[in-house]
Scaffold this motif. Structure first.
Motif, PDB file in Angstrom:
ATOM      1  N   LEU A  46       0.833  -1.192   0.000  1.00  0.00           N
ATOM      2  CA  LEU A  46       0.000   0.000   0.000  1.00  0.00           C
ATOM      3  C   LEU A  46       0.869   1.243   0.000  1.00  0.00           C
ATOM      4  O   LEU A  46       1.894   1.273   0.680  1.00  0.00           O
ATOM      5  N   THR A  47       0.445   2.265  -0.730  1.00  0.00           N
ATOM      6  CA  THR A  47       1.044   3.583  -0.562  1.00  0.00           C
ATOM      7  C   THR A  47       0.340   4.190   0.630  1.00  0.00           C
ATOM      8  O   THR A  47      -0.726   4.797   0.511  1.00  0.00           O
TER       9      THR A  47
ATOM     10  N   SER B 134       0.459   6.591   2.545  1.00  0.00           N
ATOM     11  CA  SER B 134       0.094   7.999   2.662  1.00  0.00           C
ATOM     12  C   SER B 134      -1.234   8.309   1.980  1.00  0.00           C
ATOM     13  O   SER B 134      -1.779   9.389   2.163  1.00  0.00           O
ATOM     14  N   SER B 135      -1.760   7.385   1.213  1.00  0.00           N
ATOM     15  CA  SER B 135      -3.037   7.590   0.536  1.00  0.00           C
ATOM     16  C   SER B 135      -4.196   6.945   1.277  1.00  0.00           C
ATOM     17  O   SER B 135      -5.320   6.900   0.761  1.00  0.00           O
ATOM     18  N   TYR B 136      -3.920   6.454   2.481  1.00  0.00           N
ATOM     19  CA  TYR B 136      -4.941   5.708   3.206  1.00  0.00           C
ATOM     20  C   TYR B 136      -5.184   6.270   4.605  1.00  0.00           C
ATOM     21  O   TYR B 136      -4.249   6.667   5.301  1.00  0.00           O
ATOM     22  N   ASP B 137      -6.457   6.294   4.979  1.00  0.00           N
ATOM     23  CA  ASP B 137      -6.823   6.526   6.367  1.00  0.00           C
ATOM     24  C   ASP B 137      -6.690   5.187   7.098  1.00  0.00           C
ATOM     25  O   ASP B 137      -7.000   4.134   6.546  1.00  0.00           O
TER      26      ASP B 137
ATOM     27  N   TRP C 157      -5.039  10.386   6.510  1.00  0.00           N
ATOM     28  CA  TRP C 157      -3.851  10.089   5.723  1.00  0.00           C
ATOM     29  C   TRP C 157      -2.706  11.047   5.981  1.00  0.00           C
ATOM     30  O   TRP C 157      -1.530  10.676   5.885  1.00  0.00           O
ATOM     31  N   SER C 158      -3.006  12.285   6.312  1.00  0.00           N
ATOM     32  CA  SER C 158      -1.957  13.281   6.488  1.00  0.00           C
ATOM     33  C   SER C 158      -1.616  13.528   7.948  1.00  0.00           C
ATOM     34  O   SER C 158      -0.813  14.406   8.259  1.00  0.00           O
TER      35      SER C 158
ATOM     36  N   ASN D  33       4.274   7.928   7.611  1.00  0.00           N
ATOM     37  CA  ASN D  33       4.041   7.483   6.230  1.00  0.00           C
ATOM     38  C   ASN D  33       5.333   7.055   5.540  1.00  0.00           C
ATOM     39  O   ASN D  33       5.319   6.190   4.662  1.00  0.00           O
TER      40      ASN D  33
ATOM     41  N   ASN E 190       5.590   3.626   6.385  1.00  0.00           N
ATOM     42  CA  ASN E 190       4.370   2.845   6.152  1.00  0.00           C
ATOM     43  C   ASN E 190       3.863   2.184   7.431  1.00  0.00           C
ATOM     44  O   ASN E 190       3.565   0.982   7.463  1.00  0.00           O
TER      45      ASN E 190
ATOM     46  N   PRO F 288      -8.925   3.775   1.435  1.00  0.00           N
ATOM     47  CA  PRO F 288      -8.450   4.939   0.678  1.00  0.00           C
ATOM     48  C   PRO F 288      -8.946   6.218   1.326  1.00  0.00           C
ATOM     49  O   PRO F 288     -10.069   6.281   1.831  1.00  0.00           O
ATOM     50  N   ARG F 289      -8.118   7.235   1.337  1.00  0.00           N
ATOM     51  CA  ARG F 289      -8.437   8.457   2.065  1.00  0.00           C
ATOM     52  C   ARG F 289      -9.726   9.066   1.559  1.00  0.00           C
ATOM     53  O   ARG F 289     -10.033   9.042   0.376  1.00  0.00           O
TER      54      ARG F 289
END
Length: 123
Positions: free
Chosen positions: A26-27, A29-32, A52-53, A73, A76, A99-100
């Protein structure tokens, strides 16, 4: 895609544990990311989430002020620092990612789940 939860264990009431959730595939940073828990004989319940941020986090009332969720992030990973543990915190803890988007505190929106890590608090 895999989420790996770790850090559970047995602790006495009043103690602390730190759970970690690592992702692969998973990337991040693109996920909650959220933590849920499930005690024996009960349904899975929301514990905490982080956007995500890292700009937003939310906690269940039962853990507010005792648990802290954070993320890195670049690594990961998401952590859940748990303090002042009580026997009511005994459960299997799961990390989950989606996904965010609009932050969610229910189980259904989360697409990816870790395998769970057992937390046992004794009196």
């Amino acid at each position: 895609v895999q989420l790996q939860a770790s850090g559970g264990g047995s602790v006495q009431a009043g103690g602390s544990l730190r759970l970690s959730c690592a992702s692969s595939g998973l990337t991040f940073s693109s996920y909650d990311v959220a933590w849920f828990r499930q005690a024996t004989g009960k349904g899975r319940e929301f514990v905490a989430l982080i956007g995500w941020s890292s700009g937003y986090s939310s906690y269940a009332e039962s853990v507010k002020g005792r648990f802290n969720i954070s993320r890195d992030n670049a690594k990961n990973s998401v952590s859940l620092q748990m303090t002042s543990l009580s026997v009511d915190d005994t459960a299997v803890y799961y990390c989950a990612a989606r996904p965010r988007g609009i932050l969610q505190t229910t189980v259904e929106p989360y697409k990816y789940w870790g395998q769970g890590t057992q937390v046992t608090v004794s009196s």
